[in-house]
Enzyme design. Structure first.
Site, PDB file in Angstrom:
ATOM      1  N   HIS A   1     -34.817  26.024 -43.895  1.00 53.91           N
ATOM      2  CA  HIS A   1     -35.675  26.186 -45.078  1.00 53.91           C
ATOM      3  C   HIS A   1     -36.010  27.639 -45.404  1.00 53.91           C
ATOM      4  CE1 HIS A   1     -35.462  22.063 -45.764  1.00 53.91           C
ATOM      5  NE2 HIS A   1     -36.110  21.714 -44.674  1.00 53.91           N
TER       6      HIS A   1
ATOM      7  N   ARG B   1     -34.087  31.799 -55.455  1.00 52.78           N
ATOM      8  CA  ARG B   1     -33.899  32.962 -56.313  1.00 52.78           C
ATOM      9  C   ARG B   1     -32.438  33.417 -56.382  1.00 52.78           C
ATOM     10  NH1 ARG B   1     -37.896  36.463 -58.286  1.00 52.78           N
ATOM     11  NH2 ARG B   1     -39.374  35.060 -59.226  1.00 52.78           N
TER      12      ARG B   1
ATOM     13  N   ARG C   1     -26.757  23.087 -49.722  1.00 54.01           N
ATOM     14  CA  ARG C   1     -28.004  23.306 -50.469  1.00 54.01           C
ATOM     15  C   ARG C   1     -28.903  24.354 -49.821  1.00 54.01           C
ATOM     16  NH1 ARG C   1     -31.082  17.639 -49.248  1.00 54.01           N
ATOM     17  NH2 ARG C   1     -29.139  16.816 -50.045  1.00 54.01           N
ATOM     18  N   HIS C   2     -28.774  24.568 -48.518  1.00 53.18           N
ATOM     19  CA  HIS C   2     -29.569  25.665 -47.916  1.00 53.18           C
ATOM     20  C   HIS C   2     -28.651  26.644 -47.163  1.00 53.18           C
ATOM     21  CE1 HIS C   2     -29.672  22.551 -44.834  1.00 53.18           C
ATOM     22  NE2 HIS C   2     -30.686  21.897 -45.373  1.00 53.18           N
TER      23      HIS C   2
ATOM     24  N   GLU D   1     -25.790  21.642 -36.889  1.00 57.54           N
ATOM     25  CA  GLU D   1     -25.909  20.245 -37.326  1.00 57.54           C
ATOM     26  C   GLU D   1     -24.890  20.014 -38.409  1.00 57.54           C
ATOM     27  OE1 GLU D   1     -29.665  18.940 -38.793  1.00 57.54           O
ATOM     28  OE2 GLU D   1     -30.674  19.533 -36.970  1.00 57.54           O
TER      29      GLU D   1
ATOM     30  N   THR E   1     -33.758  14.941 -46.686  1.00 58.79           N
ATOM     31  CA  THR E   1     -33.476  15.426 -45.338  1.00 58.79           C
ATOM     32  C   THR E   1     -32.772  14.298 -44.602  1.00 58.79           C
ATOM     33  OG1 THR E   1     -34.460  16.364 -43.329  1.00 58.79           O
ATOM     34  CG2 THR E   1     -35.771  14.719 -44.508  1.00 58.79           C
TER      35      THR E   1
ATOM     36  N   GLU F   1     -29.891  13.390 -29.273  1.00 55.61           N
ATOM     37  CA  GLU F   1     -31.141  13.817 -29.894  1.00 55.61           C
ATOM     38  C   GLU F   1     -31.818  12.570 -30.431  1.00 55.61           C
ATOM     39  OE1 GLU F   1     -31.143  17.112 -32.688  1.00 55.61           O
ATOM     40  OE2 GLU F   1     -33.057  16.456 -33.523  1.00 55.61           O
TER      41      GLU F   1
ATOM     42  N   HIS G   1     -37.154  15.768 -35.515  1.00 51.19           N
ATOM     43  CA  HIS G   1     -37.366  15.323 -36.887  1.00 51.19           C
ATOM     44  C   HIS G   1     -38.822  14.953 -37.117  1.00 51.19           C
ATOM     45  CE1 HIS G   1     -36.495  14.059 -40.917  1.00 51.19           C
ATOM     46  NE2 HIS G   1     -35.320  14.620 -40.765  1.00 51.19           N
ATOM     47  N   GLY G   2     -39.446  15.691 -38.016  1.00 52.32           N
ATOM     48  CA  GLY G   2     -40.818  15.391 -38.415  1.00 52.32           C
ATOM     49  C   GLY G   2     -41.881  15.813 -37.408  1.00 52.32           C
TER      50      GLY G   2
ATOM     51  N   GLY H   1     -38.158  22.208 -37.547  1.00 53.22           N
ATOM     52  CA  GLY H   1     -37.862  23.091 -38.663  1.00 53.22           C
ATOM     53  C   GLY H   1     -39.002  23.175 -39.659  1.00 53.22           C
TER      54      GLY H   1
HETATM   55  N1  PXP Z   1     -33.126  17.267 -35.876  1.00 54.86           N
HETATM   56  C1  PXP Z   1     -32.234  16.861 -36.803  1.00 54.86           C
HETATM   57  C2  PXP Z   1     -31.013  16.161 -36.354  1.00 54.86           C
HETATM   58  C3  PXP Z   1     -32.443  17.123 -38.167  1.00 54.86           C
HETATM   59  O1  PXP Z   1     -31.542  16.715 -39.084  1.00 54.86           O
HETATM   60  C4  PXP Z   1     -33.600  17.839 -38.546  1.00 54.86           C
HETATM   61  C5  PXP Z   1     -33.815  18.177 -39.994  1.00 54.86           C
HETATM   62  O2  PXP Z   1     -32.863  19.084 -40.398  1.00 54.86           O
HETATM   63  C6  PXP Z   1     -34.497  18.253 -37.536  1.00 54.86           C
HETATM   64  C7  PXP Z   1     -34.255  17.934 -36.215  1.00 54.86           C
HETATM   65  C8  PXP Z   1     -35.728  19.020 -37.855  1.00 54.86           C
HETATM   66  O3  PXP Z   1     -36.587  18.223 -38.603  1.00 54.86           O
HETATM   67  P1  PXP Z   1     -37.880  18.862 -39.254  1.00 54.86           P
HETATM   68  O4  PXP Z   1     -37.425  19.847 -40.291  1.00 54.86           O
HETATM   69  O5  PXP Z   1     -38.602  17.703 -39.821  1.00 54.86           O
HETATM   70  O6  PXP Z   1     -38.635  19.554 -38.139  1.00 54.86           O
END
Ligand code: PXP
Length: 239
Positions: free
Chosen positions: A9, A17, A48-49, A69, A99, A150, A189-190, A211
């Protein structure tokens, strides 16, 4: 427990920009300097990023561990083998999602997955599969030749109260089981500053990948200094 920082991000903000700042590579180096055990980036099909050039520059700059990833496509396989990150994390990818939405459906893709993974071990690249915290997915991951799983914590992050406790139990049981069958276990994630605490109690999980929460927090903690700095300059210039 180790922390791997996902810097996607930073690139999202840069791309808003279409210019050079903020630079995801500079962010990666900062995260490493602060103690991150690894840097994660997701080269999405739609770019996209993170862009191809970011990945190449990250490979040059990252000295801890670069986790790429990616979706299971031939294009990404070639890029990964050329770039040689320390590991790849296979994720399901849908163009329209905001996401990554769910774990990798190994049962559905098993035969293709086994073929897809073959070149990575000889290339010295570890393979992690982003999966639901479920026994079947873990068994299939081991069978397919993954080194790491993971565990998807997205549902845990969305739930609250008793439902969250149940999801945490599922994650804990999955972590114990995955380790018992010889897999390394990470999670992500999250995860954020409020929901990370119970993970101190799951020693099987070696690392978390975070992230959005870190980048969002960086904006809010850094904004104060950023505004003050601009005001200092303006004041010094009497404007
Ligand atoms: N792990 C995986 C496999 C993901 O796809 C992501 C999101 O890119 C994350 C971890 C990190 O998730 P978050 O941005 O919600 O912390």
């Amino acid at each position: 427990m180790r922390l791997a920082v996902n810097i996607d991000h930073i690139a999202t903000l840069r791309n808003a920009r279409g210019e050079q700042e903020p630079d995801p590579v500079a962010a990666a180096l900062l995260a490493e300097r602060c103690g991150a055990a690894g840097i994660v980036c997701h080269l999405r099909e739609d770019r996209r990023h993170i862009k191809d050039n970011d990945l190449a520059r990250l490979r040059q700059a990252v000295t801890t561990k670069l986790d790429l990833e990616m979706a299971m496509t031939t294009e990404l396989q070639q890029i990964a083998l050329k770039t040689r990150p320390e590991l790849i994390t296979l994720v399901p990818e849908k163009r329209e999602e905001l996401t990554t939405e769910g774990g990798f459906d190994i049962a559905r893709h098993f035969a293709v997955l086994v073929e897809f993974l073959k070149p990575f071990k000889p290339a010295g690249i570890e393979v992690s599969l982003f999966i639901e915290p479920a026994k079947k997915a873990i068994d299939l991951s081991a069978e397919a030749g993954a080194d790491i799983v993971e565990l998807h914590t997205g549902l845990y992050a969305l739930k609250q109260g008793n439902e969250q406790a149940l999801e945490l139990k599922r994650i804990r049981e999955a972590a114990v089981y995955a380790k018992s069958v010889g897999l390394k276990v990470v999670a992500g994630h999250g995860l954020n500053y409020l929901n990370i605490a119970p993970f101190s109690d799951i020693p099987e999980i070696e690392e978390v990948s975070i992230g959005h929460a870190i980048i969002a927090r960086a904006v809010m903690t850094g904004l104060e200094e950023a505004v003050r700095e601009m005001l200092r300059i303006m004041s010094a210039l009497a404007i």
